[in-house]
Scaffold this active site. Sequence first.
Site, PDB file in Angstrom:
ATOM      1  N   LYS A 160      -9.389  44.263   3.609  1.00 32.35           N
ATOM      2  CA  LYS A 160      -8.622  45.449   3.965  1.00 32.35           C
ATOM      3  C   LYS A 160      -8.876  46.673   3.264  1.00 32.35           C
ATOM      4  O   LYS A 160      -8.869  46.631   2.020  1.00 32.35           O
ATOM      5  CB  LYS A 160      -6.942  44.958   3.748  1.00 32.35           C
ATOM      6  N   ASP A 190     -10.771  46.125   8.025  1.00 29.66           N
ATOM      7  CA  ASP A 190      -9.171  46.286   8.426  1.00 29.66           C
ATOM      8  C   ASP A 190      -8.828  47.457   7.896  1.00 29.66           C
ATOM      9  O   ASP A 190      -8.439  47.446   6.779  1.00 29.66           O
ATOM     10  CB  ASP A 190      -8.488  45.060   8.512  1.00 29.66           C
ATOM     11  N   GLU A 216     -11.025  46.753  12.270  1.00 31.86           N
ATOM     12  CA  GLU A 216     -10.078  46.959  12.968  1.00 31.86           C
ATOM     13  C   GLU A 216      -9.251  48.222  12.812  1.00 31.86           C
ATOM     14  O   GLU A 216      -9.123  48.733  11.734  1.00 31.86           O
ATOM     15  CB  GLU A 216      -8.938  45.873  12.521  1.00 31.86           C
ATOM     16  N   ASP A 241      -5.772  46.277  17.062  1.00 35.80           N
ATOM     17  CA  ASP A 241      -4.562  45.422  16.502  1.00 35.80           C
ATOM     18  C   ASP A 241      -3.282  46.126  16.759  1.00 35.80           C
ATOM     19  O   ASP A 241      -2.855  46.031  17.729  1.00 35.80           O
ATOM     20  CB  ASP A 241      -4.800  44.854  15.103  1.00 35.80           C
ATOM     21  N   LYS A 268      -1.422  38.902  17.594  1.00 42.38           N
ATOM     22  CA  LYS A 268      -0.348  38.214  16.909  1.00 42.38           C
ATOM     23  C   LYS A 268       0.720  37.987  17.731  1.00 42.38           C
ATOM     24  O   LYS A 268       1.426  38.934  18.241  1.00 42.38           O
ATOM     25  CB  LYS A 268       0.045  39.031  15.599  1.00 42.38           C
TER      26      LYS A 268
END
Length: 352
Positions: A160, A190, A216, A241, A268
Amino acid sequence: MKIITKEFVLHFKQPARTSRGVYTERRIWLVIMSEGPVTGIGECAPLPQLSCDDLPDYSEKLRVKSKEFAAAIEQGEAAVSDFFESLRDYPSMLFGFETALLTLHRPPSTLHLPLLFDTPFSRGETGIPINGLVWMGNYDEMLRRLEEKLEQGFRCVKLKIGAIDFDRELDLIKRIRQRFSHHEVELRLDANGAFSFDEALYKLELLSQYNIHSIEQPIRQGQWSFMAELCRESPLPIALDEELIGVNDPEQKRQMLNIVRPRYIILKPSLHGGMAGTREWIQIARDMGIGSWITSALESNIGLNAIAQFCSAVYGDRITMPQGLGTGQLFRDNIPMPLEIRGDQLWISKNS
């Protein structure tokens, strides 16, 4: 049919930082259905300030929907189908109700957990490859966390980024590549929408020299024309995402993917339409030649178990692309279930 809801607060072992803020605790709701001696359980876990159904009156709304669900079950399969369709804009609730109904109607498992789908993974015969997750932090923290993931056996690591100076993040990635080639360690990034559009392409070009698998959500969601331009021009594959959140109508899904044309979408169930909506996303993406993988969204082990079993059913017996299912160890007070990570795979343990 009796349905009750219970609210829980889970606590992170250490603060989980993203470009949107820091999580120290996680609020979830369990939906518990009972029909005589048989019980089904599902998890509703909206993410604050991110889920399209993150509502100030979530508890009350869930209780109302639970009564509607019980009434639909009494009326039969068509009514249940209509009820699920009415929850398109409440994906975390839909996922909880879907899971509760599945566990209610499945035969008992010998592995001490609900059997949602009869797959080799669900029977504890195979594992699902997963990526290791390195949360945002300062340079030393991220380097230490990365080394821990590599020592644990992960060969796909997701970083991240966006919380510290970009040059420092770039240096961290450079150090990884000096030690491990892309054949040895797959790197996913991400950004959680941390880049501005004006700077994004320049940063993607700098990152591309380090053999990154994908990045992402480089810019914040809702900028379809800008994201489409990035997907056309980027030297790095882009995965969506947050962009998928709130896009719940099938035609709107097709329209958005047709405009943006990402390389991948990351799904998700709690955010992107429950199990039904996730299947829909996967099929629409496949029709356009867009890849996908499934991740959890900081659910407890109740939700993680459901997502992992669902993943094994959707993608089949031989999953080769690492999924994002390694979040079960983040909490101090998670709900015990026989899920374990062996090397870089998630397994259901036969020994628990």
